[in-house]
Design an enzyme around this catalytic site. Structure first.
Site, PDB file in Angstrom:
ATOM      1  N   LYS A  12       0.821  -1.217   0.000  1.00 21.69           N
ATOM      2  CA  LYS A  12       0.000   0.000   0.000  1.00 21.69           C
ATOM      3  C   LYS A  12       0.863   1.279   0.000  1.00 21.69           C
ATOM      4  O   LYS A  12       2.066   1.222   0.217  1.00 21.69           O
ATOM      5  CB  LYS A  12      -0.932  -0.015   1.218  1.00 21.69           C
ATOM      6  CG  LYS A  12      -1.945  -1.160   1.171  1.00 21.69           C
ATOM      7  CD  LYS A  12      -2.833  -1.080  -0.047  1.00 21.69           C
ATOM      8  CE  LYS A  12      -3.934  -2.111  -0.081  1.00 21.69           C
ATOM      9  NZ  LYS A  12      -3.490  -3.494  -0.292  1.00 21.69           N
TER      10      LYS A  12
HETATM   11  C1  LIG Z   1      -9.804  -2.351  -1.901  1.00 21.45           C
HETATM   12  C2  LIG Z   1      -9.236  -3.163  -0.782  1.00 21.45           C
HETATM   13  N1  LIG Z   1     -10.006  -3.408   0.301  1.00 21.45           N
HETATM   14  C3  LIG Z   1      -9.535  -4.093   1.352  1.00 21.45           C
HETATM   15  C4  LIG Z   1      -8.252  -4.602   1.380  1.00 21.45           C
HETATM   16  C5  LIG Z   1      -7.814  -5.416   2.547  1.00 21.45           C
HETATM   17  O1  LIG Z   1      -6.696  -4.905   3.210  1.00 21.45           O
HETATM   18  P1  LIG Z   1      -5.681  -5.893   3.974  1.00 21.45           P
HETATM   19  O2  LIG Z   1      -4.946  -6.665   2.929  1.00 21.45           O
HETATM   20  O3  LIG Z   1      -4.797  -4.972   4.758  1.00 21.45           O
HETATM   21  O4  LIG Z   1      -6.507  -6.776   4.840  1.00 21.45           O
HETATM   22  C6  LIG Z   1      -7.403  -4.349   0.296  1.00 21.45           C
HETATM   23  C7  LIG Z   1      -6.019  -4.815   0.328  1.00 21.45           C
HETATM   24  O5  LIG Z   1      -5.415  -5.325  -0.514  1.00 21.45           O
HETATM   25  C8  LIG Z   1      -7.913  -3.630  -0.816  1.00 21.45           C
HETATM   26  O6  LIG Z   1      -7.139  -3.393  -1.879  1.00 21.45           O
END
Ligand SMILES: Cc1ncc(COP(=O)(O)O)c(C=O)c1O
Length: 228
Positions: free
Chosen positions: A181
Site C-alpha cells: 500500500k
Molecule cells: C480495496 C481493498 N479493500 C480491502 C483490502 C484489505 O486490506 P488488507 O490486505 O490490509 O486486509 C485491500 C487490500 O489489498 C484492498 O485493496
C-alpha cells in the site's frame, strides 16, 4: 523484474521499531499507536482514528461499529479486492454487487438506486487503485434512503475528491497498511470517522468489549527492556 510496489524502509523506521522493542511496547498500546491514529485521522480530515491489524479488520470493525448485522444488505462494487465483500459477510449481512464504471473502474453510480431494498443499510464505495469514487451522488442517495456510507479507502491514502481527502467523506472510512500500500506498517489498517459514537464503539469492539479500565497494558517500572 520491475517491482510494482516495493516498501521503502528507511533509518527512521528502524529507529522507531527499535524504540518499540527496547521499551517493550510491541502490541496495541504505546506512544506510537496513539500518535499515528491522531495524525492519520487529522490528515484524512477526521477527528478519530482507530488502528487495526489489517484493512480487512478495519472494514469488519467499521461495519460492526455501524451496527450492520444479519439480515442487512450492503451495496458494494463487484470490482474490488475480495476483502471488501468478506468484511460484509463476517457481520452476517449480505453483499449486493453493482458493476464497475467503464471510465473510473469505481462503482457505477447509476446502478446503485435499483439495488436498494428495505434491507439495505449501507453503501460501501471502493476508491479502486487510488481513484476516488464520485462521492456526491452516493452521499445524495444515502441521504435520500437513510443509508450509511463506508468508504473502502484501502488503496487510496491521500487521494482527494473535490478538495477533501477520501476516507473522511462518508460516515466512516477504512485504510490498509499492507506492504503493497501507499503507506505501510507491514500489516495494519485504520478506521477513521468524525463520529464520536462510532469511534467509541469501534474502540470497544477492537478491545473485545472489555470495560475501558480493563485489558489494557499499563506501564510499569519494570517494563523497560534492557536489551540494546
Ligand atoms: C480495496 C481493498 N479493500 C480491502 C483490502 C484489505 O486490506 P488488507 O490486505 O490490509 O486486509 C485491500 C487490500 O489489498 C484492498 O485493496
Amino acid at each position: 523484474m520491475i517491482p510494482v510496489c516495493e516498501p521503502v524502509i528507511g533509518k527512521r523506521e528502524l529507529e522507531y521499531v527499535s524504540s518499540c522493542l527496547k521499551t517493550n511496547w510491541i502490541s496495541s498500546q504505546g506512544k506510537y499507536i496513539k500518535e499515528f491514529e491522531e495524525k492519520f485521522a487529522k490528515y484524512c480530515g477526521c477527528r478519530y482514528g482507530i488502528s487495526t491489524t489489517s484493512g480487512t479488520t478495519a472494514l469488519h470493525l467499521a461495519l460492526a461499529s455501524l451496527g450492520i448485522e444479519k439480515g442487512d444488505e450492503v451495496i458494494l462494487p463487484a470490482f474490488t479486492m475480495i476483502a471488501t465483500a468478506f468484511a460484509v459477510i463476517y457481520t452476517g449481512a449480505t453483499p449486493v454487487l453493482v458493476d464497475a464504471d467503464k471510465e473510473t473502474w469505481c462503482m457505477d453510480i447509476s446502478q446503485i438506486e435499483k439495488k436498494i431494498t428495505k434491507r439495505t443499510k449501507a453503501v460501501l464505495p471502493v476508491h479502486i487503485y487510488g481513484h476516488p469514487c464520485n462521492m456526491e451522488p452516493i452521499l445524495k442517495l444515502a441521504r435520500k434512503y437513510k443509508l450509511l456510507v463506508i468508504e473502502d479507502s484501502a488503496e487510496a491514502h491521500g487521494a482527494e475528491y473535490k478538495g477533501k481527502k477520501v476516507g473522511g467523506l462518508g460516515d466512516i472510512g477504512c485504510f490498509s497498511f499492507y506492504a503493497n500500500k501507499i503507506i505501510t506498517t507491514g500489516e495494519g489498517g485504520m478506521v477513521v470517522t468524525n463520529s464520536e459514537e462510532y469511534a467509541e464503539k469501534a474502540r470497544s469492539i477492537r478491545n473485545l468489549c472489555f470495560k475501558k479500565e480493563r485489558r489494557f497494558y499499563k506501564k510499569s517500572k519494570n517494563s523497560v527492556n534492557k536489551r540494546t
